[in-house]
Write a protein that holds these residues in place. Structure first.
Motif, PDB file in Angstrom:
ATOM      1  N   ARG A  45       3.396   3.959  -7.891  1.00 61.69           N
ATOM      2  CA  ARG A  45       2.937   3.168  -9.027  1.00 61.69           C
ATOM      3  C   ARG A  45       3.786   1.919  -9.102  1.00 61.69           C
ATOM      4  O   ARG A  45       5.014   2.002  -9.101  1.00 61.69           O
ATOM      5  N   CYS A  46       3.154   0.767  -9.169  1.00 62.25           N
ATOM      6  CA  CYS A  46       3.905  -0.481  -9.264  1.00 62.25           C
ATOM      7  C   CYS A  46       4.614  -0.530 -10.625  1.00 62.25           C
ATOM      8  O   CYS A  46       3.971  -0.364 -11.658  1.00 62.25           O
ATOM      9  N   PRO A  47       5.945  -0.763 -10.633  1.00 64.27           N
ATOM     10  CA  PRO A  47       6.657  -0.796 -11.904  1.00 64.27           C
ATOM     11  C   PRO A  47       6.259  -1.995 -12.778  1.00 64.27           C
ATOM     12  O   PRO A  47       6.454  -1.969 -13.992  1.00 64.27           O
ATOM     13  N   ALA A  48       5.651  -3.014 -12.157  1.00 62.96           N
ATOM     14  CA  ALA A  48       5.275  -4.197 -12.937  1.00 62.96           C
ATOM     15  C   ALA A  48       3.888  -4.058 -13.581  1.00 62.96           C
ATOM     16  O   ALA A  48       3.699  -4.373 -14.746  1.00 62.96           O
ATOM     17  N   CYS A  49       2.908  -3.574 -12.809  1.00 65.84           N
ATOM     18  CA  CYS A  49       1.542  -3.577 -13.342  1.00 65.84           C
ATOM     19  C   CYS A  49       0.878  -2.204 -13.323  1.00 65.84           C
ATOM     20  O   CYS A  49      -0.295  -2.076 -13.665  1.00 65.84           O
ATOM     21  N   ASP A  50       1.640  -1.186 -12.917  1.00 67.34           N
ATOM     22  CA  ASP A  50       1.134   0.182 -12.927  1.00 67.34           C
ATOM     23  C   ASP A  50       0.000   0.432 -11.929  1.00 67.34           C
ATOM     24  O   ASP A  50      -0.607   1.506 -11.932  1.00 67.34           O
ATOM     25  N   ASN A  51      -0.255  -0.573 -11.101  1.00 70.38           N
ATOM     26  CA  ASN A  51      -1.253  -0.419 -10.050  1.00 70.38           C
ATOM     27  C   ASN A  51      -0.800   0.675  -9.072  1.00 70.38           C
ATOM     28  O   ASN A  51       0.380   0.807  -8.796  1.00 70.38           O
ATOM     29  N   GLN A  52      -1.739   1.431  -8.562  1.00 66.28           N
ATOM     30  CA  GLN A  52      -1.357   2.552  -7.711  1.00 66.28           C
ATOM     31  C   GLN A  52      -1.480   2.264  -6.221  1.00 66.28           C
ATOM     32  O   GLN A  52      -1.280   3.155  -5.413  1.00 66.28           O
ATOM     33  N   ARG A  63       4.672  -3.444  -1.147  1.00 70.93           N
ATOM     34  CA  ARG A  63       4.079  -4.606  -1.814  1.00 70.93           C
ATOM     35  C   ARG A  63       2.847  -4.153  -2.597  1.00 70.93           C
ATOM     36  O   ARG A  63       1.938  -3.548  -2.044  1.00 70.93           O
ATOM     37  N   CYS A  64       2.880  -4.445  -3.898  1.00 71.82           N
ATOM     38  CA  CYS A  64       1.764  -4.075  -4.764  1.00 71.82           C
ATOM     39  C   CYS A  64       0.526  -4.872  -4.346  1.00 71.82           C
ATOM     40  O   CYS A  64       0.585  -6.082  -4.156  1.00 71.82           O
ATOM     41  N   SER A  65      -0.601  -4.177  -4.230  1.00 77.15           N
ATOM     42  CA  SER A  65      -1.818  -4.847  -3.761  1.00 77.15           C
ATOM     43  C   SER A  65      -2.398  -5.762  -4.834  1.00 77.15           C
ATOM     44  O   SER A  65      -3.200  -6.637  -4.533  1.00 77.15           O
ATOM     45  N   LYS A  66      -1.985  -5.570  -6.087  1.00 80.08           N
ATOM     46  CA  LYS A  66      -2.553  -6.354  -7.174  1.00 80.08           C
ATOM     47  C   LYS A  66      -1.661  -7.554  -7.526  1.00 80.08           C
ATOM     48  O   LYS A  66      -2.073  -8.692  -7.431  1.00 80.08           O
ATOM     49  N   CYS A  67      -0.399  -7.264  -7.927  1.00 78.55           N
ATOM     50  CA  CYS A  67       0.454  -8.368  -8.389  1.00 78.55           C
ATOM     51  C   CYS A  67       1.395  -8.876  -7.295  1.00 78.55           C
ATOM     52  O   CYS A  67       2.181  -9.785  -7.529  1.00 78.55           O
ATOM     53  N   GLN A  68       1.359  -8.261  -6.127  1.00 76.87           N
ATOM     54  CA  GLN A  68       2.156  -8.678  -4.962  1.00 76.87           C
ATOM     55  C   GLN A  68       3.654  -8.428  -5.120  1.00 76.87           C
ATOM     56  O   GLN A  68       4.444  -8.797  -4.270  1.00 76.87           O
TER      57      GLN A  68
END
Ligand SMILES: [Zn+2]
Length: 331
Positions: A45-52, A63-68
């Motif tokens: 889980r991305c700590p910045a945007c909770d994207n999985q 690297r988060c696929s949403k917020c990078q």
């Protein structure tokens, strides 16, 4: 796939053999992937945007696929700040867990071709810090408790008095009709009632039956909620009989291990970490799968915080009385 919600399975969750180990962890990416799955068993889980969703990068980040945003997969683990490949760490963990008696710093240096003895020594200490979970359960049932003395030879000191030797308190579950269960051990500053009672409270659940010799340092156990039984050697009539066979056996194995694998080169101030390694291995002695020990070590390695060389080499003076050690263990 790694799944930490059920009992891990050989060849599926962890490698069972050297051949499997080699093929599973042939690249940095494979090692990193394994650690990521252990660290986020329910998925990243991305700590910045909770994207999985995220991808492992070549530098040990996800690297988060949403917020990078990039999240380090090894920050906050024993591998934090390492300049060596994860693959070398995996080989070190395999080396330490696949051998019955673990390994020494010299052995690790040779096997991995590490540049210095100090590096190998520090790695072993980092791994030891991942061998014991702070939240582990206390012992239960019938438990033998005794102390033993570890360290250099001393002349003219008898009985429970000691100057340079370290005192190690040992507790071990006794199964009926025979056999031993889990062990807990800790360095204690002395054999006073305060120290020994504190050890028992740390190691054993209240309500358990504690078997000790007749030493007065155990006299307060009853009022702490334990059933205390004193085992007297003479009462058995057999001169070859050992009053507390469990602790006697563990103490002998511990001393043999320190003298054999580590050639007696363990200083008092680092002893508690060696006790953790001994305990880790002893409590899994019946596990036929050595790979399971590797798995547990990896699992805990991503859960305990980093420790740095200076902190390992020069622990605060208070470490002798386990203060720094206990702080690490509780935090
Ligand atoms: Zn994100």
């Amino acid at each position: 796939m790694v799944n930490t919600n059920r009992h891990p399975v050989g060849s599926q969750d962890y490698p069972r053999t050297m051949q499997e180990f080699d093929s599973w962890f042939a690249s940095e990416a494979a090692c990193l992937d394994f650690l990521i799955r252990l660290r986020w068993p329910d998925g990243f889980r991305c700590p910045a945007c909770d994207n999985q969703k995220g991808w492992a990068t070549t530098r040990g980040n996800i690297r988060c696929s949403k917020c990078q945003r990039q999240t380090s997969a090894i920050a906050g683990t024993i591998f934090e700040g390492t300049r060596k490949p994860l693959r070398t760490w995996f080989q070190a963990m395999w080396y330490v867990t696949s051998q019955k008696f673990g390994g020494s710093a010299l052995g690790l240096k040779r096997v991995l071709g590490l540049g210095s003895y100090q590096t190998a020594w520090a790695w072993l200490h980092k791994m030891r810090r991942a061998m014991v979970r702070p939240d582990r359960d206390r012992l239960n049932g019938r438990v033998e408790v005794d102390e033993t003395y570890v360290g250099g030879k001393e002349k003219g000191v008898h009985g429970r008095q000691t100057e340079r030797k370290a005192i190690v308190a040992i507790a071990i579950e006794i199964h009926s009709p025979m056999g031993f269960g889990r062990v807990r051990m800790r360095q204690v500053p002395d054999v006073s009632s305060d120290s020994l009672t504190e050890f028992v409270k740390y190691a054993v659940e209240p309500g358990a039956v504690i078997l000790t010799d007749g030493w007065t340092g155990y006299n307060d156990l009853q009022q702490e909620g334990y059933t205390h039984e004193v085992v007297l050697l003479s009462a058995k009539g057999d001169p070859a009989h050992v009053a507390l066979p469990g602790v006697h056996r563990v103490a002998a194995l511990l001393k043999r291990w320190l003298l054999g694998t580590h050639q007696g080169a363990v200083s008092t101030k680092h002893l508690c970490y060696y006790l953790d390694e001994f305990t880790f291995r002893f409590n899994r002695r019946s596990s036929r799968a050595r790979g399971l020990l590797f798995y547990r070590l990896c699992q805990q390695a991503v859960q305990v915080g980093p420790s740095y060389y200076a902190q390992i080499v020069k622990p605060k003076k208070s470490l002798h009385h386990n203060i720094q050690y206990l702080r690490e263990r509780s935090g």
